[in-house]
Design a protein around this motif. Structure first.
Motif, PDB file in Angstrom:
ATOM      1  N   LEU A 108       0.829  -1.206   0.000  1.00  0.00           N
ATOM      2  CA  LEU A 108       0.000   0.000   0.000  1.00  0.00           C
ATOM      3  C   LEU A 108       0.866   1.260   0.000  1.00  0.00           C
ATOM      4  O   LEU A 108       0.531   2.245  -0.675  1.00  0.00           O
ATOM      5  CB  LEU A 108      -0.926  -0.008   1.217  1.00  0.00           C
ATOM      6  CG  LEU A 108      -1.854  -1.221   1.339  1.00  0.00           C
ATOM      7  CD1 LEU A 108      -2.805  -1.046   2.519  1.00  0.00           C
ATOM      8  CD2 LEU A 108      -2.634  -1.465   0.058  1.00  0.00           C
ATOM      9  N   ALA A 136      -5.888   2.317  -2.021  1.00  0.00           N
ATOM     10  CA  ALA A 136      -4.520   2.848  -2.096  1.00  0.00           C
ATOM     11  C   ALA A 136      -4.168   3.350  -3.487  1.00  0.00           C
ATOM     12  O   ALA A 136      -3.287   4.207  -3.632  1.00  0.00           O
ATOM     13  CB  ALA A 136      -3.521   1.786  -1.657  1.00  0.00           C
ATOM     14  N   GLU A 163      -4.064   1.479   6.254  1.00  0.00           N
ATOM     15  CA  GLU A 163      -5.326   1.267   5.562  1.00  0.00           C
ATOM     16  C   GLU A 163      -6.389   2.264   6.054  1.00  0.00           C
ATOM     17  O   GLU A 163      -7.151   2.826   5.261  1.00  0.00           O
ATOM     18  CB  GLU A 163      -5.836  -0.158   5.785  1.00  0.00           C
ATOM     19  CG  GLU A 163      -4.953  -1.251   5.190  1.00  0.00           C
ATOM     20  CD  GLU A 163      -4.062  -1.889   6.239  1.00  0.00           C
ATOM     21  OE1 GLU A 163      -4.123  -3.121   6.372  1.00  0.00           O
ATOM     22  OE2 GLU A 163      -3.328  -1.142   6.924  1.00  0.00           O
TER      23      GLU A 163
END
Length: 278
Positions: A108, A136, A163
Motif C-alpha cells: 500500500l 490505495a 489502511e
C-alpha cells in the motif's frame, strides 16, 4: 477456470511468479497487472503481497510505462482480499501477524508513493484487502454490479493504521466507520456517492473507459503526475503546511524541466506536446 474467466485473463500477459497468480502486460505507455486466481476470487497470498510490491516498483522504474492498471482475472472479483488459507500459518498470533501486516503495508505504501499513476479496474467483488488495495490506488473505475467493502469485523480482525489513513482520507470519518462497522459490501452506485470510487461504467464498457483514462493520463507530463502525488502525500502528512525548505521547493522544480518548456511551447504553438519525463 470458466470460459468467461479465461476470456478476462490477458492472453499476452507474462507471469510474474511460478504459479502464474500475477500477470503483467506491458503495452506502453500503459501496463496492466492482473491478479490471476479467479477460482479463489483473486485472493492475495502473503507471497503475492510481496511480489506485487516488487512488480510495481519495477514498473515505476520503466520509463516507457506511464500508467498502471490493476485488475482481477475473471468476472467474479477484482480481489476478495487476503487469502484466508494463509491465516493459520501467517496470522495466527500477533507475532506472525506483524510480519504479514508489514507485507500489506509495504504494498500500500508503494502504490501511494511511486510516481506512476495507478488505476484499479474493478469488476465484481473488491472486499477486505482487495478493497484496501483499490483504496490505495490513485483512481478506481468499477463496473455496474460491482460490490466493495472491508468486512473485517466478520473475521474478528481490524485494518491497520495505513489502511485506515487511506480510507478516511478518501471517504471521510463517517463513511469509513459505516463501511467498517456495518461490514456491508456497498454497491457501485453507493460507492460512487460516498467517493469510494471515481466512476461507474457499464460492464461491457469497463475496459474501454478505463484504458481511455489510462492513455489520457499517460499522454500528460509524467513528472507532473509524480510531483503531484508526492505533493499530495506531503500535504496529507502535514496539513498545517509546516514544510521543510526542501518540501516547499518541490513544485518549483518543474520550471526547470524540459517537459515544462515543451508543454508551454506546445500550447503556444497549438500542437500536442511530446513529454519525455525529463
Amino acid at each position: 477456470m470458466t470460459d468467461t474467466a479465461a476470456a478476462r485473463t490477458p492472453t499476452d500477459a507474462m507471469p510474474v511468479d511460478a504459479n502464474g497468480y500475477l500477470l503483467v502486460r506491458r503495452d506502453p505507455p500503459v501496463a496492466t497487472v492482473t491478479i490471476n486466481r479467479p477460482a479463489q476470487r483473486n485472493a492475495i497470498s502473503l507471497d503475492m503481497w510481496v511480489q506485487l510490491t516488487s512488480l510495481l516498483r519495477d514498473l515505476d522504474a520503466d520509463r516507457d510505462v506511464r500508467c498502471v492498471v490493476i485488475t482481477g482475472a475473471g468476472d467474479e472479483a477484482f480481489s476478495a482480499g487476503a487469502d484466508i488459507s494463509d491465516f493459520e500459518q501467517h496470522r495466527s498470533d500477533s507475532t506472525k501477524g506483524r510480519v504479514y501486516n508489514a507485507a500489506v503495508d509495504g504494498l500500500l505504501e508503494t502504490v501511494a508513493e511511486i510516481g506512476t499513476p495507478v488505476i484499479s479496474m474493478i469488476r465484481g467483488f473488491a472486499a477486505g484487502g482487495g478493497c484496501e488495495l483499490a483504496v490505495a490506488t490513485d483512481l478506481r473505475i468499477v463496473a455496474e454490479g460491482s460490490r466493495l467493502g472491508i468486512p473485517v469485523a466478520r473475521l474478528g480482525i481490524t485494518i491497520g493504521h495505513r489502511e485506515m489513513y487511506g480510507l478516511v482520507n478518501l471517504v471521510g470519518k463517517g463513511n469509513a466507520l459505516y463501511i467498517l462497522l456495518s461490514g456491508r459490501l456497498l454497491d457501485a452506485d453507493e460507492a460512487l456517492r460516498i467517493g469510494l470510487v471515481n466512476q461507474v461504467a457499464p460492464v461491457d464498457q469497463l475496459e474501454a473507459v478505463t484504458y481511455k483514462l489510462a492513455n489520457d493520463i499517460a499522454a500528460l507530463a509524467p513528472l507532473s503526475h509524480a510531483v503531484n502525488k508526492k505533493t499530495m502525500n506531503q500535504v496529507l502528512a502535514k496539513p498545517s503546511l509546516d514544510l521543510t525548505p526542501e518540501e516547499a521547493e518541490l513544485p518549483l522544480g518543474q520550471f526547470d524541466t524540459r517537459d515544462y518548456h515543451e508543454g508551454f511551447r506546445a500550447f503556444l504553438e497549438k500542437r500536442r506536446p511530446q513529454f519525455i519525463g525529463e
